[in-house]
Design an enzyme around this catalytic site. Sequence first.
Site, PDB file in Angstrom:
ATOM      1  CG  HIS A 145     -38.428 -16.087  24.607  1.00 23.93           C
ATOM      2  ND1 HIS A 145     -37.376 -16.334  23.765  1.00 23.93           N
ATOM      3  CD2 HIS A 145     -38.365 -14.780  24.915  1.00 23.93           C
ATOM      4  CE1 HIS A 145     -36.693 -15.214  23.593  1.00 23.93           C
ATOM      5  NE2 HIS A 145     -37.270 -14.253  24.269  1.00 23.93           N
TER       6      HIS A 145
HETATM    7  C1  UD1 Z   1     -37.408 -10.880  28.436  1.00 24.11           C
HETATM    8  C2  UD1 Z   1     -36.955  -9.854  27.411  1.00 24.11           C
HETATM    9  C3  UD1 Z   1     -36.552 -10.555  26.122  1.00 24.11           C
HETATM   10  C4  UD1 Z   1     -35.534 -11.634  26.380  1.00 24.11           C
HETATM   11  C5  UD1 Z   1     -36.104 -12.603  27.407  1.00 24.11           C
HETATM   12  C6  UD1 Z   1     -35.129 -13.709  27.712  1.00 24.11           C
HETATM   13  C7  UD1 Z   1     -38.083  -7.689  27.530  1.00 24.11           C
HETATM   14  C8  UD1 Z   1     -39.099  -6.831  26.904  1.00 24.11           C
HETATM   15  N1  UD1 Z   1     -38.014  -8.942  27.074  1.00 24.11           N
HETATM   16  O1  UD1 Z   1     -38.624 -11.444  27.962  1.00 24.11           O
HETATM   17  O2  UD1 Z   1     -35.996  -9.598  25.261  1.00 24.11           O
HETATM   18  O3  UD1 Z   1     -35.247 -12.324  25.185  1.00 24.11           O
HETATM   19  O4  UD1 Z   1     -36.396 -11.856  28.591  1.00 24.11           O
HETATM   20  O5  UD1 Z   1     -35.611 -14.548  28.687  1.00 24.11           O
HETATM   21  O6  UD1 Z   1     -37.371  -7.249  28.402  1.00 24.11           O
HETATM   22  N2  UD1 Z   1     -40.646 -15.151  34.739  1.00 24.11           N
HETATM   23  C9  UD1 Z   1     -40.318 -16.161  35.614  1.00 24.11           C
HETATM   24  N3  UD1 Z   1     -39.090 -16.114  36.199  1.00 24.11           N
HETATM   25  C10 UD1 Z   1     -38.199 -15.133  35.954  1.00 24.11           C
HETATM   26  C11 UD1 Z   1     -38.543 -14.123  35.047  1.00 24.11           C
HETATM   27  C12 UD1 Z   1     -39.765 -14.151  34.442  1.00 24.11           C
HETATM   28  O7  UD1 Z   1     -41.099 -17.055  35.871  1.00 24.11           O
HETATM   29  O8  UD1 Z   1     -37.091 -15.143  36.524  1.00 24.11           O
HETATM   30  C13 UD1 Z   1     -41.970 -15.166  34.083  1.00 24.11           C
HETATM   31  C14 UD1 Z   1     -42.713 -13.865  34.314  1.00 24.11           C
HETATM   32  O9  UD1 Z   1     -43.516 -13.938  35.421  1.00 24.11           O
HETATM   33  C15 UD1 Z   1     -43.496 -13.695  33.035  1.00 24.11           C
HETATM   34  C16 UD1 Z   1     -42.672 -14.409  31.998  1.00 24.11           C
HETATM   35  O10 UD1 Z   1     -41.749 -15.233  32.694  1.00 24.11           O
HETATM   36  O11 UD1 Z   1     -44.735 -14.314  33.125  1.00 24.11           O
HETATM   37  C17 UD1 Z   1     -41.980 -13.454  31.071  1.00 24.11           C
HETATM   38  O12 UD1 Z   1     -40.979 -12.677  31.733  1.00 24.11           O
HETATM   39  P1  UD1 Z   1     -40.641 -11.169  31.329  1.00 24.11           P
HETATM   40  O13 UD1 Z   1     -39.481 -10.680  32.096  1.00 24.11           O
HETATM   41  O14 UD1 Z   1     -41.885 -10.392  31.357  1.00 24.11           O
HETATM   42  O15 UD1 Z   1     -40.217 -11.205  29.801  1.00 24.11           O
HETATM   43  P2  UD1 Z   1     -39.559 -12.314  28.913  1.00 24.11           P
HETATM   44  O16 UD1 Z   1     -40.627 -12.895  28.073  1.00 24.11           O
HETATM   45  O17 UD1 Z   1     -38.722 -13.233  29.741  1.00 24.11           O
END
Ligand code: UD1
Length: 359
Positions: free
Chosen positions: A207
């Site tokens: 990821h």
């Molecule tokens: C975050 C953390 C990372 C951790 C990871 C585990 C930061 C900077 N990064 O990254 O350290 O390893 O989580 O998962 O805090 N999304 C969903 N559903 C959700 C949450 C997110 O669909 O419940 C989507 C968001 O819309 C986005 C993507 O997933 O497009 C990434 O989510 P985001 O919270 O921005 O960061 P992660 O890449 O998950």
Amino acid sequence: MMKLDIIAGARPNFMKIAPIIAELDKVSDKIKYRLIHTGQHYDKKMSGSFFEQLGIPEPHFNLEVGSGTQSEQTGRIMERYEALLMEDMADWVLVVGDVTSTMACSIAAKKLNVGVIHVEGGIRSNDLTMPEEINRMATDAITDVFYTTSEVANDNLRKLGHDESKIRYVGNTMIDTLLKNMPKFNKPEVFDELGLKEKEYFVMTLHRPANVDEEEKLKELIDEIVKGAGDKNIIFPVHPRTAKMLDNIGIKADNLHMIEPLGYLEFNYLVKNAFAVVTDSGGITEETTVMNVPCMTLRDNTERPETITIGTNELVGTNPDNVAPYMEKLQKGKWKKGSIPNLWDGKTAERIIADLLKY
Ligand code: UD1
């Protein structure tokens, strides 16, 4: 009575706070805590199922910040947590790990003179292209008490000039959760559906932006892993961020099985019984170390060097050309044997609460 806020925002936070909360419930006459979920992760699969499986109580507050850019999320979390504090001040805030919520809440709190406790403080990848590294640096700069997981972290903090009295090496709360829940690990449906056999399949997770945000590279990496796995199946629970990219690429291979993110008990069942794990996560390298499962990390650096020097992990890098030799070593049964870092023993939360009671 001490008033303590516990912050959780994203998936890797939940397993780190669960044992701390369980211990706090035993001392409710001395420490009054509020559990604050920032809402950074909000899907049932990324958040709710972890609360259920790990027995974490319903948060007292949910800041519901949702998705956004790094700064949008940071801004919303700070604004909303500050408002909450101004309504009802805490004495201390306890943050875990390195996600955006960790940094945003520590800054909001510290600016209101609330003491900051950082569980898993001091670890460093020295790679400032990772948002997590910036979160670690910013959080640690204003932390009053560090509960650390790693001797290397202790050294990092000393080098940064933090006083020895602030650094408390307690072990790893993520491993408390792992050891406590091991008897409850639960076979996911995919296991029988695919007719998986113990120690004959790979588990993969990807990821990190460095791996998944560039279509071509992501495709090449996955192609190499598929090739190296040979006749072994690869189970790939796909993070939402990666899913968006994979939709565009359209990768297919007979031995590659992409599935939705799994619950904690199901995911770790798969890992425990896997032949090997391929990942770019930090937390998973700690869990594979404790479960003695070979782990290939697709990153150029790690903030968890003990998973390599002591554990079962090897740093493969993000260049797809690097994958084949490591796969070969695995397939030939030549992977190193690991052992478990000091104090990763399931009692870390107990040590933290015993220490908190001295404040
Ligand atoms: C975050 C953390 C990372 C951790 C990871 C585990 C930061 C900077 N990064 O990254 O350290 O390893 O989580 O998962 O805090 N999304 C969903 N559903 C959700 C949450 C997110 O669909 O419940 C989507 C968001 O819309 C986005 C993507 O997933 O497009 C990434 O989510 P985001 O919270 O921005 O960061 P992660 O890449 O998950």
